[in-house]
Design an enzyme around this catalytic site. Structure first.
Site, PDB file in Angstrom:
ATOM      1  N   ASP A 340      13.626   9.269  37.191  1.00 29.19           N
ATOM      2  CA  ASP A 340      14.584   8.698  36.814  1.00 29.19           C
ATOM      3  C   ASP A 340      15.873   9.510  36.564  1.00 29.19           C
ATOM      4  OD1 ASP A 340      14.192   6.872  35.631  1.00 29.19           O
ATOM      5  OD2 ASP A 340      12.467   7.887  34.333  1.00 29.19           O
ATOM      6  N   SER A 365      21.562  11.255  34.821  1.00 30.93           N
ATOM      7  CA  SER A 365      20.582  10.117  34.148  1.00 30.93           C
ATOM      8  C   SER A 365      20.949   9.363  34.114  1.00 30.93           C
ATOM      9  CB  SER A 365      20.330  10.618  32.542  1.00 30.93           C
ATOM     10  OG  SER A 365      18.992  10.097  32.027  1.00 30.93           O
ATOM     11  N   ARG A 366      19.496   8.300  34.850  1.00 27.16           N
ATOM     12  CA  ARG A 366      20.271   7.692  34.976  1.00 27.16           C
ATOM     13  C   ARG A 366      19.269   5.661  33.429  1.00 27.16           C
ATOM     14  NH1 ARG A 366      19.804   8.247  40.708  1.00 27.16           N
ATOM     15  NH2 ARG A 366      17.530   8.413  40.837  1.00 27.16           N
ATOM     16  N   VAL A 367      18.677   6.467  32.553  1.00 29.08           N
ATOM     17  CA  VAL A 367      18.560   5.754  31.825  1.00 29.08           C
ATOM     18  C   VAL A 367      18.702   6.612  30.042  1.00 29.08           C
ATOM     19  CG1 VAL A 367      16.961   3.921  32.403  1.00 29.08           C
ATOM     20  CG2 VAL A 367      16.017   6.743  31.822  1.00 29.08           C
TER      21      VAL A 367
END
Length: 501
Positions: A340, A365-367
């Protein structure tokens, strides 16, 4: 008289028939055709299952790894020099399991769950199979609580949420393991179980790490799973799966787990070695075709469970080593696409004294943004843009051209940002201190502070948040609500501290 005897005899025979126990045991037995390099080819095990545990002579166990028409490929979980051609092999009808539970906390074990430290045997009450199916979509919850690392640049720019998979990637000797170790040290008192999986590391390096954990009282909540560089490829291949299985036990109890895979490059190499020895067809860079599936089925087991299942989580920080900063290599791109987000460490930054050497432009950081403290989100919003424009301006300023006042101001603030984000090894900064210092920087309260006094102001802020009444109130507000307190009060608090530096 003879009638009675016949009846009695009939009853005796009936009783004997009822109490008759079949003493016949069916065993599936095969013979070793060839053995070497931790691999055995066995003929005659028609009923063997994938991943089944097999029994060899001299108490050596093996794991079914390849199913072919007339033979099975087996990876050995012991000393292969004890096995010879022609030895008999039995199936056990059991899938390979490892011990799990509280008994493993504070211990150093191998991927089979056997102790490697001097702490005596492990009396585990629970066992789980190493290969388990990852939790489905409906069993998962949203990632909404923060995994604090104590590292300013990560907590501000690439925040990690509990249940996330964040890749740490970079060349050798750029501080990848240090980031992961500092994150473990920062979990002290935060009710998080940590698992450090050392794959192909030198045993002396692992021993030094264990001493470090003990010195910081981190071993109390940590399990170290070690498959040393001198061990067979089998153990290196099994190590991360054993580690995540131990973590899943705690996750299913509703606890938060942090797991470090150090590193998956060596894991892929061990898997390639086993696959080539078993004559699986090679693909790109001689890796077998299912090397993507190998890492995806491992990393998919990291998740946050929904509240109905207890809300436990496994946060994974896999490490990948690049060569000459090439993040477009085969294994690197595979793992980037599974995780992620990634934290990219750059050798150039490391050698120029900017440590941790995190490249803010390539790290993402995608989430984690959903899990970040609201206060930090508010103050760190412009940090990434400011850093990017500073790098651009710095390159431009090298040519010696005259800069206008606003450009000089931006350049100076950029230098202070870089200085503020620097951090020594094992020097952890708690979130309230991070938020107040970043607030001071973004609000321009550091503009009149010389670059070499930035660290001094940060130290004063950290001390004042613990020692003074106003500081304690700000600290409590941040800790309880995770939002910014009254900005005017914050500005007055910081201005008062500037007199001390």
């Amino acid at each position: 008289m003879s009638k009675i005897k016949v009846q009695e005899m009939t009853q005796v025979i009936k009783k004997q028939i009822q109490s008759f126990e079949q003493d016949v045991k069916l065993e599936n037995i095969g013979k070793v055709l060839s053995v070497g390099d931790g691999i055995a080819i066995v003929y005659g095990l028609q009923q063997a299952m994938m991943g089944e545990l097999l029994e060899f002579p001299n108490q050596v166990k093996g794991l079914v790894f390849n199913l072919e028409e007339h033979s099975v490929g087996v990876i050995l979980l012991g000393e292969s020099d004890k096995i010879k051609e022609g030895d008999l092999v039995k199936t056990t009808k059991r899938i390979f399991e490892v011990p799990v539970g509280e008994e493993l906390l504070g211990r150093v074990v191998n991927p089979l769950g056997q102790p490697l430290d001097a702490g005596g045997s492990i009396d585990a009450k629970h066992f789980l199979p190493v290969e388990r199916k990852a939790q489905g979509v409906m069993q998962r919850g949203s990632i909404n609580s923060s995994m604090e690392t104590g590292i300013k640049v990560i907590d501000a720019l690439v925040p990690i949420g509990r249940g996330q998979r964040e890749l740490i990637i970079g060349d050798r000797q750029t501080g990848k393991t240090t980031l992961a170790v500092d994150t473990i040290l920062n979990q002290k008192g935060k009710n998080t179980i940590c698992i450090y999986v050392a794959i192909g590391q030198k045993e002396s390096t692992v021993a030094t790490l264990v001493q470090l954990f003990k010195a910081h009282q981190a071993m109390e909540y940590t399990i170290v799973v070690s498959a040393g560089a001198s061990k067979e490829g089998t153990l290196l291949y099994l190590a991360p799966f054993a580690g995540v299985t131990m973590g899943e036990y705690f996750m299913e109890q509703g606890k938060d787990v942090l797991i470090i895979y150090d590193d998956l490059s060596k894991h892929a190499v061990a898997y390639r070695e086993l696959s080539l020895l078993l004559r699986r067809p090679p693909g790109r860079e001689a890796y077998p075709g299912d090397v993507f599936y190998l890492h995806s089925r491992l990393l998919e087991r990291s998740a946050r469970l929904n509240d109905k299942l207890g809300g436990g989580s496994i946060t994974a920080l896999p490490i990948i080593e690049t060569k000459a900063g090439d993040i477009s290599a085969y294994i690197s791109t595979n793992v980037i696409s599974i995780t992620d987000g990634q934290i990219f460490l750059e050798a150039e930054l490391f050698y120029s004294g900017i440590r941790p050497a995190i490249n803010a432009g390539l790290s993402v950081s995608r989430v984690g943004g959903a899990a970040q403290w609201k206060g930090m989100k508010k103050v760190a919003g412009t940090l990434r843009v400011n850093l990017a424009s500073y790098r651009e301006l710095e390159a431009f300023a090298q040519f010696g051209s005259d800069l206008d006042t606003s450009a000089k101001k931006r350049l100076e603030r950029g230098r202070k940002t870089v200085e503020l984000l620097k951090q020594d090894v094992h020097e952890l900064v708690q979130m309230p201190t991070q938020i107040v210092t970043v607030f001071a920087l973004s609000e321009g309260l550091m503009d009149d502070v010389p670059v070499d006094r930035v660290k001094a102001l940060e130290y004063e802020i950290a001390q004042a948040l613990i020692m003074t009444d106003t500081g304690q109130k700000i600290h409590k507000h941040l800790q309880d609500t995770k939002t910014l307190p009254d900005t005017q009060a914050l500005k007055e608090f910081i201005t008062g501290l500037k007199r001390l530096i």
